[in-house]
Design an enzyme around this catalytic site. Sequence first.
Site, short mmCIF file in Angstrom:
data_model
loop_
_atom_site.label_atom_id
_atom_site.label_comp_id
_atom_site.label_asym_id
_atom_site.label_seq_id
_atom_site.Cartn_x
_atom_site.Cartn_y
_atom_site.Cartn_z
N SER A 153 73.11 48.62 33.18
CA SER A 153 73.01 47.12 33.03
C SER A 153 73.91 46.47 33.71
O SER A 153 75.04 47.13 34.00
CB SER A 153 73.21 46.72 31.67
OG SER A 153 73.41 45.37 31.44
N TYR A 166 76.55 46.43 23.19
CA TYR A 166 75.77 46.52 24.15
C TYR A 166 76.57 46.95 25.53
O TYR A 166 76.53 48.12 26.31
CB TYR A 166 74.95 45.51 24.41
CG TYR A 166 73.98 45.96 25.72
CD1 TYR A 166 72.77 46.56 25.42
CD2 TYR A 166 73.92 45.26 26.84
CE1 TYR A 166 71.96 46.90 26.45
CE2 TYR A 166 72.97 45.23 27.69
CZ TYR A 166 71.83 46.38 27.55
OH TYR A 166 71.05 46.38 28.75
#
Length: 246
Positions: A153, A166
């Site tokens: 990501s 995350y």
Amino acid sequence: MFHYQSPPNLLQDKIILVTGAGSGLGRAAALAYARHGATVLLLGRDEAALDAVYDRIEAEQCPDPALFVLDLERADENNYFELANLIHGEFGRLDGLLHNAGVFAPILPLEHHALDSWQRLLQVNLTAPFALTRACLPLLRAAESASLIFTSSTAGRELRAYWGGYAIAKHALENLAALFHLELENTSNIRVNSLNPGPCATALRRVGFPAEDPATLPTPEALMAVYLYLMGDDSKGERGKQFSAQ
Ligand SMILES: NC(=O)c1ccc[n+]([C@@H]2O[C@H](COP(=O)([O-])OP(=O)(O)OC[C@H]3O[C@@H](n4cnc5c(N)ncnc54)[C@H](OP(=O)(O)O)[C@@H]3O)[C@@H](O)[C@H]2O)c1
């Protein structure tokens, strides 16, 4: 956007495992791989969602897929080795492993991040890809040419305030991919790369950005060029790199 024109038979006779294959990017990748000739092993925790992908692949007369229901938040050591044994018994090898399953959490300052959410983010986004890779290494070694892809990501490549567990999990995942690359440098048939899809209209994205209009984001299907490139033999020379779909 990443450009690549995939030949129709790119993944003919390949055995490819995709985690989180029931929805979003994993579903799109599983379908794209099957349409290019691969036997796709669909892994996820939602059996109904996996069944729907299975039926779609069958309906399109692609090679018969296989289905593995596994909750990566709760999986233990035995589950991973049992899965690898099943794949070994049925197929004898793995030509590709796309670590795609992931979870996100609402954007919050660290001081408000609940411990159970933190643990879930690390378990599914980081520990599961480690454990699954470890269990599957003998299967990848048995392939003529195998591709190992870790889904990252932007939050795993630059630090972003409030992205919490995350961001930490995706940063660590980039390092995990780099470490596997280093340790497999002399294993010429296994290449390891990470892939950042970038913002994309999926359920996961909506968790973090509920007010965002999904029509402003690319669909998972629009991002498949790099997923195909990295899985097929045209990317044989790509090792230890960070790819982006957008
Ligand atoms: N969408 C974006 O904007 C974006 C941006 C950067 C990176 N990514 C990454 O792309 C990957 C795919 O995400 P997505 O956007 O396609 O979201 P998604 O549609 O929510 O897909 C995530 C998949 O992971 C599965 N999963 C979650 N927890 C699991 C568990 N405990 N056990 C087994 N499977 C589990 C989900 O299954 P369930 O349906 O059962 O939950 C789902 O199939 C993730 O790694 C994500 O971090 C996405």
